[in-house]
Design an enzyme around this catalytic site. Structure first.
Site, mmCIF file in Angstrom:
data_model
loop_
_atom_site.group_PDB
_atom_site.id
_atom_site.type_symbol
_atom_site.label_atom_id
_atom_site.label_comp_id
_atom_site.label_asym_id
_atom_site.label_seq_id
_atom_site.Cartn_x
_atom_site.Cartn_y
_atom_site.Cartn_z
ATOM 1 N N ASN A 11 0.869 -1.178 0.000
ATOM 2 C CA ASN A 11 0.000 0.000 0.000
ATOM 3 C C ASN A 11 0.908 1.230 0.000
ATOM 4 O OD1 ASN A 11 -1.768 2.076 0.493
ATOM 5 N ND2 ASN A 11 -2.406 1.349 2.525
ATOM 6 N N TRP A 12 1.019 1.853 -1.162
ATOM 7 C CA TRP A 12 1.941 2.991 -1.278
ATOM 8 C C TRP A 12 1.409 4.244 -0.589
ATOM 9 C CZ3 TRP A 12 3.960 2.836 -7.101
ATOM 10 C CH2 TRP A 12 4.636 1.628 -7.302
ATOM 11 N N LYS A 13 0.132 4.203 -0.202
ATOM 12 C CA LYS A 13 -0.515 5.382 0.419
ATOM 13 C C LYS A 13 -0.282 6.614 -0.454
ATOM 14 C CE LYS A 13 -0.227 3.093 4.852
ATOM 15 N NZ LYS A 13 -0.183 3.160 6.304
ATOM 16 N N HIS B 122 -9.532 0.800 4.880
ATOM 17 C CA HIS B 122 -8.258 1.017 5.566
ATOM 18 C C HIS B 122 -8.495 1.921 6.775
ATOM 19 C CE1 HIS B 122 -4.200 2.293 6.489
ATOM 20 N NE2 HIS B 122 -3.796 1.220 5.841
ATOM 21 N N GLU C 220 -6.964 4.330 7.903
ATOM 22 C CA GLU C 220 -6.808 5.778 7.638
ATOM 23 C C GLU C 220 -8.078 6.340 7.011
ATOM 24 O OE1 GLU C 220 -3.048 5.373 5.595
ATOM 25 O OE2 GLU C 220 -2.171 4.746 7.493
ATOM 26 N N GLU D 141 -5.206 -5.224 10.459
ATOM 27 C CA GLU D 141 -4.199 -4.184 10.685
ATOM 28 C C GLU D 141 -4.508 -3.458 11.996
ATOM 29 O OE1 GLU D 141 -2.176 -2.854 6.784
ATOM 30 O OE2 GLU D 141 -3.958 -1.628 7.037
ATOM 31 N N GLY E 14 2.603 2.091 10.892
ATOM 32 C CA GLY E 14 3.530 3.214 10.783
ATOM 33 C C GLY E 14 4.255 3.545 12.077
ATOM 34 N N SER F 206 3.593 -2.348 10.348
ATOM 35 C CA SER F 206 5.036 -2.387 10.596
ATOM 36 C C SER F 206 5.683 -3.717 10.195
ATOM 37 C CB SER F 206 5.348 -2.036 12.059
ATOM 38 O OG SER F 206 4.954 -0.707 12.336
ATOM 39 N N GLY G 59 2.954 -1.183 4.311
ATOM 40 C CA GLY G 59 2.961 0.255 4.042
ATOM 41 C C GLY G 59 4.368 0.725 3.724
ATOM 42 N N GLY G 60 5.014 1.338 4.709
ATOM 43 C CA GLY G 60 6.326 1.964 4.506
ATOM 44 C C GLY G 60 7.341 1.091 3.783
HETATM 45 P P1 13P Z 1 3.127 0.226 7.741
HETATM 46 O O1 13P Z 1 3.637 -1.033 7.100
HETATM 47 O O2 13P Z 1 3.848 1.463 7.280
HETATM 48 O O3 13P Z 1 3.016 0.105 9.224
HETATM 49 O O4 13P Z 1 1.607 0.426 7.208
HETATM 50 C C1 13P Z 1 0.734 -0.625 7.255
HETATM 51 C C2 13P Z 1 -0.467 -0.271 6.464
HETATM 52 O O5 13P Z 1 -1.228 0.599 6.836
HETATM 53 C C3 13P Z 1 -0.689 -0.973 5.201
HETATM 54 O O6 13P Z 1 -1.970 -0.740 4.706
#
Ligand code: 13P
Length: 251
Positions: free
Chosen positions: A9-11, A95, A97, A167, A173, A212, A233-234
């Protein structure tokens, strides 16, 4: 046997230049047929371009969100049909967010899940508790509520095409992943809850862990019996990290 999925997920990150570099590195380092399905979810505006760059590769394309309505006067929204038309196979729905920053309700998310399915997309439903909810011992209540709304609207059979990502919000994050046993406990609960409606679907549904995940902790998380890959994510923005996570899912 459930084929694992590793989805990035590149956000709201990237640019045309950065995407070109990242996809080039991913293509260079990825085996022709990884055991796990590999998915990348760039921002809407880059879907077509990234899809073109990854054409005929092991990577599938996913979007980060979808409109619950099929078409019409919904300024700023993107429909499931448009995502299919652009080459997407997957789409994230719910998600945390979106739930927390944009106030998406369980009901709206269930409608998005149904809209995605109706157009032949594979929705990845994200569920997970916040830290205060975990500390209050309410993790299972929260996850059950988020899951049940979707199961009520679409039925357990809908999960034949869908994926679930657990999640925990406190792990996203933060660098603080859930312990493998913590993830396993919630994944087993999710599978049991689906199983109460349809045992065959429950056994076949892929349950991803997100929060994470890194190259350094992926293998121990994926070793859990009910963890069928990850939503990253990251670490999905760094080719070497993402490829190492993908490899860990095929071990
Ligand atoms: P991180 O891997 O940066 O913690 O993010 C997880 C995430 O929200 C994937 O959708």
């Amino acid at each position: 046997m459930r084929r694992p999925i590793v989805a990035g997920n590149w956000k709201m990150h990237g640019s045309r230049a950065e995407n070109a570099r990242l996809t080039e590195e991913l293509l260079a380092g990825c085996p022709a047929q990884p055991r796990a399905s590999a998915v990348v979810c760039p921002p809407f505006v880059y879907l077509q371009e990234v899809g073109r760059l990854l054409r005929d590769s092991a990577f599938s394309l996913g979007a980060q969100d979808v409109c619950a309505d099929a078409q019409g006067a919904f300024t700023g929204e993107v429909s499931a049909a448009m995502l299919r038309d652009t080459g997407c196979e997957y789409v994230l729905v719910g998600h945390s967010e979106r739930r927390l920053l944009y106030r998406e309700s369980d009901q709206l998310i269930a409608r998005k899940f149904a809209a995605a399915l109706a157009r032949g997309l594979k929705p990845i439903l994200c569920v997970g508790e916040q830290l205060a909810e975990r500390e209050a011992g309410r993790t299972q209540d929260v996850v059950a509520r988020q899951l049940d709304v979707v199961l009520e609207l679409s039925g357990a059979g809908a999960l034949a095409q869908g994926v679930i990502a657990y999640e925990p919000v406190w792990a996203i994050g933060t660098g603080r992943n859930a312990a493998p046993e913590q993830a396993q406990e919630v994944h087993a609960f999710i599978r049991e809850r689906i199983g109460a409606r349809d045992a065959r679907i429950a056994a076949a549904t892929r349950l991803l862990y997100g929060g994470s995940v890194k190259a350094g902790n992926a293998a121990e998380l994926f070793a859990m019996p009910d963890v069928d890959g990850g939503l990253i994510g990251g670490a999905s923005l760094k080719a070497d990290e993402f490829l190492a996570i993908l490899a860990a899912a095929g071990a």
